[in-house]
Design a protein around this motif. Structure first.
Motif: not given
Length: 444
Positions: A40-62
């Motif tokens: 679970d903890v490991g998955l979030i690092s990959f999800v953050i990387a994907a959502l940063s692109v898909q949701w166009q998140l700023a680094p602070t939001q990520a």
């Protein structure tokens, strides 16, 4: 009829046992929960990387996504330890798995950042409570002569879970726009496993004895002795001396004159190791993407780096009963500091992977030693409370670390960021020297 053996302290009988298949079941059952936590903890690092692109998140939001989970972990670790000392290890262990398993599965359905942040906080509550409770639980079954090694083996399940997360991150998350949702759905598995834990594993006999429930403790000890091929005592527990129930655990007891130095050293250790570990490993996929590697290639590098955790645990498991807790922990922390500097200044694929593998090897070996040393620092009535609060203090650092990464990267890039992580590892080396060496000693 009461036999002489009935009057022997539960802890002495547990320490006299060899390692049996029953111990293996306890270790494996707890370890599977540990691996699911890591996944679970490991998955979030990959999800953050994907959502940063898909949701166009700023680094602070990520960074909020990671920090929300760690905020929950800080509270969960502190409260979970108190509950485990009051109500038992097994019940709290199962409850934590259920909480974060359901919340992780629900995360697959979110449609925006706010809902994800709330669910990540709930996930953290369960996850934060589970880890210190599980290490306490296994340490109380382990014979003294092999206790440290078994806890490192328990912690090694983290590498199994993180590797599973890396595989899911590599194969599932980039596969479609909804890949991250499927990754969260897989994280719901702990909700099912919680039922197995609740009914399949025994309660800690040391905890039962500390609560004055000697009859129940002796039944479990006899079961372990029978599994070891020793003569089982008669089922009757008549005449088994009952100790007075332990007083309700209080946090201030951790700072009594006898324990304050140990508590201070542990809290510094947990803070520094959490800051460096989560600051680095949660952000590594995103940092690699920022350095020009595409999403799939970045995730592939992370998978290879993750595999180095397993030999790190193996070496730590051997050294911890040879060198002892302090020396092993200090050595792996020092190696982590050097590897952090090398990773921050690495250029080229080979150098990045090699330095990352070294960081993974030393850092996770240090985690194994830290988890082995923490529960045995405290007496049974305070063991889960002490472990939980140490982990809770560490989670404060894990909240701050993801938030600190974007500004540090902005000021000095990866070199400055990983020098800061190395400095935290160096402080942890000093703190490790103040721990009490417990190699081969019986638990109080």
């Amino acid at each position: 009829m009461t036999t002489t053996t009935d009057t022997i302290r539960v802890s002495e009988r547990l320490d006299a046992l060899p390692f049996t298949r029953r111990h293996g079941r306890i270790l494996g059952g707890s370890g599977l929960g540990w691996a699911l936590d890591a996944m679970d903890v490991g998955l979030i690092s990959f999800v953050i990387a994907a959502l940063s692109v898909q949701w166009q998140l700023a680094p602070t939001q990520a960074s909020w996504i990671a920090s929300a989970g760690f905020a929950g972990m800080a509270i969960g670790a502190s409260v979970g330890g108190l509950l485990a000392d009051r109500f038992g290890r097994r019940h709290v262990f199962a409850l934590t798995l259920l909480v974060y398993g359901v919340a992780t599965g629900a995360s697959a359905l979110v449609g925006g950042l706010a809902a994800l942040l709330v669910l990540r906080f709930v996930v953290g509550l369960g996850l934060g409570a589970e880890l210190p409770v599980a290490s306490t639980y296994v340490s109380e079954f382990a014979p003294a002569r092999m206790r440290g090694r078994l806890i490192v083996f328990l912690e090694a399940f983290w590498a199994v879970g993180w590797t599973a997360a890396a595989l899911i991150g590599y194969l599932v998350v980039p596969s479609s726009a909804d890949g991250w949702r499927w990754a969260f759905a897989l994280g719901a598995i702990p909700a099912v496993y919680a039922l197995i834990v609740r009914w399949g594993l025994p309660e800690s006999p040391r905890w039962l004895a500390s609560r004055g429930r000697n009859s129940e403790a002796i039944v479990i000890v006899r079961d372990l002795e029978a599994a070891a091929g020793r003569i089982a005592l008669e089922a009757s527990t008549e005449g088994v001396p009952a100790s007075a129930p332990a007083p309700r655990p209080r946090v201030r007891a951790l700072w009594s004159p006898a324990l304050r130095a140990r508590t201070a050293a542990l809290w510094v250790l947990w803070f520094c190791v959490n800051f460096s570990y989560y600051g680095a490993f949660i952000w590594i996929p995103t940092i690699l993407v920022a350095q020009g590697y595409d999403l799939v290639r970045s995730f592939g590098f992370t998978l290879v780096i993750t595999l180095a955790q397993l030999p790190g645990y193996a070496v730590a498991a051997w050294l911890i009963e040879v060198w002892g807790r302090r020396a092993t922990l200090a050595a792996f922390l020092a190696g982590s500091a050097v590897a952090a500097v090398l990773f921050g200044t690495a250029t080229g694929e080979v150098a990045v992977i090699a330095a990352g593998m070294a960081l993974s090897f030393f850092n996770l070996g240090a985690w194994g030693a830290l988890y082995a040393a923490t529960p045995e620092t405290y007496p049974t009535p305070l063991r889960a409370t002490g472990s939980g609060w140490a982990a809770g203090v560490g989670r404060i650092a894990s909240i701050l670390a993801p938030l600190a990464v974007p500004p540090l990267l902005g000021v000095g890039g990866a070199p400055l960021l990983f020098v800061v992580f190395a400095a935290f590892f160096a402080v942890a080396v000093v703190a490790a020297l103040f721990l009490r060496e417990q190699r081969g000693r019986a638990l109080a």
